[in-house]
Design an enzyme around this catalytic site. Structure first.
Site, PDB file in Angstrom:
ATOM      1  N   CYS A  71      10.652   0.437  10.641  1.00 43.80           N
ATOM      2  CA  CYS A  71       9.302   0.133  10.696  1.00 43.80           C
ATOM      3  C   CYS A  71       8.965  -0.832   9.652  1.00 43.80           C
ATOM      4  O   CYS A  71       9.095  -0.684   8.221  1.00 43.80           O
ATOM      5  CB  CYS A  71       8.471   1.297  10.553  1.00 43.80           C
ATOM      6  SG  CYS A  71       6.401   0.973  10.465  1.00 43.80           S
ATOM      7  N   CYS A 129       2.289   3.603 -10.100  1.00 44.35           N
ATOM      8  CA  CYS A 129       3.487   2.927  -9.610  1.00 44.35           C
ATOM      9  C   CYS A 129       3.968   1.935 -10.775  1.00 44.35           C
ATOM     10  O   CYS A 129       3.121   1.235 -11.159  1.00 44.35           O
ATOM     11  CB  CYS A 129       3.341   2.122  -8.346  1.00 44.35           C
ATOM     12  SG  CYS A 129       4.808   1.479  -7.490  1.00 44.35           S
ATOM     13  N   CYS A 184       3.281   9.811   8.704  1.00 48.52           N
ATOM     14  CA  CYS A 184       4.180   8.995   7.844  1.00 48.52           C
ATOM     15  C   CYS A 184       4.216   9.533   6.410  1.00 48.52           C
ATOM     16  O   CYS A 184       2.932   9.684   5.843  1.00 48.52           O
ATOM     17  CB  CYS A 184       3.459   7.647   8.006  1.00 48.52           C
ATOM     18  SG  CYS A 184       3.481   6.871   9.631  1.00 48.52           S
ATOM     19  N   CYS A 201       3.058  -5.047  -7.334  1.00 52.57           N
ATOM     20  CA  CYS A 201       2.423  -5.833  -6.271  1.00 52.57           C
ATOM     21  C   CYS A 201       0.947  -6.063  -6.255  1.00 52.57           C
ATOM     22  O   CYS A 201      -0.033  -5.084  -6.411  1.00 52.57           O
ATOM     23  CB  CYS A 201       2.777  -4.859  -5.087  1.00 52.57           C
ATOM     24  SG  CYS A 201       4.605  -4.520  -4.784  1.00 52.57           S
ATOM     25  N   ARG A 252       1.331  -2.197  15.363  1.00 51.76           N
ATOM     26  CA  ARG A 252       0.197  -0.928  14.777  1.00 51.76           C
ATOM     27  C   ARG A 252      -0.864  -1.704  14.119  1.00 51.76           C
ATOM     28  O   ARG A 252      -0.446  -2.648  13.102  1.00 51.76           O
ATOM     29  CB  ARG A 252       1.120  -0.090  13.906  1.00 51.76           C
ATOM     30  CG  ARG A 252       0.284   1.085  13.502  1.00 51.76           C
ATOM     31  CD  ARG A 252       0.991   2.086  12.610  1.00 51.76           C
ATOM     32  NE  ARG A 252       1.870   2.632  13.405  1.00 51.76           N
ATOM     33  CZ  ARG A 252       3.331   2.632  12.977  1.00 51.76           C
ATOM     34  NH1 ARG A 252       3.597   2.127  11.437  1.00 51.76           N
ATOM     35  NH2 ARG A 252       4.390   2.912  13.729  1.00 51.76           N
ATOM     36  N   CYS A 270      -1.773  -4.064  -4.348  1.00 54.64           N
ATOM     37  CA  CYS A 270      -1.823  -2.819  -4.217  1.00 54.64           C
ATOM     38  C   CYS A 270      -2.656  -2.041  -5.234  1.00 54.64           C
ATOM     39  O   CYS A 270      -2.555  -2.236  -6.252  1.00 54.64           O
ATOM     40  CB  CYS A 270      -0.475  -2.054  -4.427  1.00 54.64           C
ATOM     41  SG  CYS A 270      -0.194  -0.398  -4.135  1.00 54.64           S
ATOM     42  N   CYS A 281       8.087   9.618   9.844  1.00 55.17           N
ATOM     43  CA  CYS A 281       8.471   8.313   9.064  1.00 55.17           C
ATOM     44  C   CYS A 281       8.366   8.324   7.600  1.00 55.17           C
ATOM     45  O   CYS A 281       7.390   9.134   6.934  1.00 55.17           O
ATOM     46  CB  CYS A 281       7.746   7.237   9.536  1.00 55.17           C
ATOM     47  SG  CYS A 281       8.181   5.835   8.906  1.00 55.17           S
TER      48      CYS A 281
END
Length: 405
Positions: A202, A65, A109, A69, A272, A72, A142
């Site tokens: 979400c 990626c 998801c 972040c 969740r 992550c 999702c």
């Protein structure tokens, strides 16, 4: 205790607690923990009974990626030894999703690393959504693809997507400490786009990155204002090879207090328990079901989770039941399983957006109970690092091995 009685009454009325009350929940002592769980459990049962919704993650594209972040394992510069692969083909993704549905998952998801999808990526995911829907009647889908451009949310909705995930993760004030390649406002904008397109929003948070109690309350109050239908609560998995590898700040008791605070602030929303529950809640996971009404089944994006059968056994042994595809998740006043919740408790502004993704904490010394009464509570000891509980996913999507759903 008067605090808990007040919070239960407010939760049953869908009334917003004060910030002081939310902070006080985080500052309660371990001696009071079961009382806190019991109180929040009353609110959970009022709106969701004893049902537990199962969700299943399919990592469509793993690693590499361009975003930075800090939490992550797929970030720019990550040295975590995770699986790295490009886009799964729609039939591969559909096969992976089928394993989760067979294990009892009501929602699939679809997640992909990256800043955001190209239009070609949206076409690819749309084809995947269609394949999953065709083979699994009643399943919700999702998407979680990063920052959305104009028109992409509408295209996903048109392809059959039910929801879009994009997490706030931390307070706006500390977001820049965690991520520099995009802003908090960018993520808010993306979830606003999803919400405007008719997708169920979400959006949640990550706890355990060194944040203060005030940071946690800030992000949960921001979520309440933004009004998502579901709020995933992640507990940081400190992957070796990431900037937050040394952030072991959570105990099972703290995790339960955080979940209780989220339930009191967002009483009628799908809460969740997401990534990190096995690492940080450990043997206390069944207690967390009295607070949250939704979990992920099996593995996560880049880490292994508890075996799917163990999840199902835990739910049954704790006296709960798996929510079926024929059951509506959300209370009627929130508009059904994928409603916008215009009159919802987890959002004060009508027509407000639904959260966003983002960073993860200030890395300053946080701890338990930093509001003005916190000095009365004992200082929590720093927990021992349990690196033995962090296992990189080597099965399921992107591999030739069967998933553990």
């Amino acid at each position: 205790m008067d605090l808990l009685n007040t919070l239960v009454d407010k939760g049953l009325r869908r009334e917003l607690p004060s910030r002081e009350e939310a902070l006080a929940v985080l500052a309660t002592s371990d001696d009071e923990l079961l009382d806190v769980v019991a109180a929040a459990g009353k609110v959970r049962r009022q709106w969701f009974g004893r049902r537990v919704k199962l969700n299943y993650l399919v990592n469509l594209k793993s690693g590499l990626c361009p975003e930075d972040c800090s939490y992550c394992s797929q970030r720019l510069g990550s040295k975590a030894e995770i699986l790295k692969y490009t886009w799964l083909k729609p039939d591969e993704a559909s096969k992976a999703a089928a394993a989760g549905v067979a294990g009892g998952a009501k929602r699939v998801c679809l997640v992909a690393s990256g800043r955001g999808p190209t239009d070609r990526d949206v076409d690819r995911v749309s084809e995947t959504i269609g394949a999953i829907k065709e083979q699994n009647e009643g399943v919700e889908v999702c998407a979680c693809l990063g920052l959305l451009s104009e028109g992409q949310a509408e295209r996903l909705r048109g392809a059959g997507a039910d929801a879009y995930n994009h997490n706030l993760n931390t307070s706006e004030g500390t977001y820049g400490d965690i991520t520099t390649t995009h802003t908090y406002a960018d993520r808010v904008d993306t979830v606003q786009k999803a919400h405007a397109a008719g997708l169920s929003a979400c959006s949640g948070l990550i706890a355990g990155m060194g944040e203060s109690d005030e940071d946690l309350v800030d992000v949960v109050y921001s979520l309440r204002e933004l009004d998502p239908d579901s709020v995933p609560v992640n507990f940081l998995i400190p992957f070796e090879g990431t900037p937050l590898a040394k952030e072991w700040n959570l105990t099972p008791q703290r995790c339960l207090r955080i979940l209780a605070m989220v339930r009191f602030v967002c009483p009628d929303v799908e809460v969740r328990i997401a990534g990190g529950r096995e690492v940080h809640l450990r043997s206390m996971q069944p207690l967390a079901l009295h607070l949250a009404n939704s979990i992920f089944l099996g593995d996560y994006l880049t880490s292994e989770g508890q075996a799917g059968k163990a999840d199902l056994d835990m739910i049954t042994d704790a006296g709960f039941e798996v929510e079926g595809t024929d059951q509506v998740t959300l209370p009627e006043h929130r508009g059904g399983p994928c409603g916008s919740g215009a009159e919802a408790a987890c959002g004060s502004g009508a027509g407000s957006a639904c959260g966003s993704g983002g960073g993860c904490g200030s890395h300053e010394e946080g701890g338990c109970g930093s509001h003005e009464d916190a000095a009365k509570s004992p200082v929590a000891e720093v927990p021992e690092a349990r690196t033995d509980l962090v296992a990189v996913r080597r099965r399921g999507a992107g591999t030739d091995l069967a998933p553990n759903a």
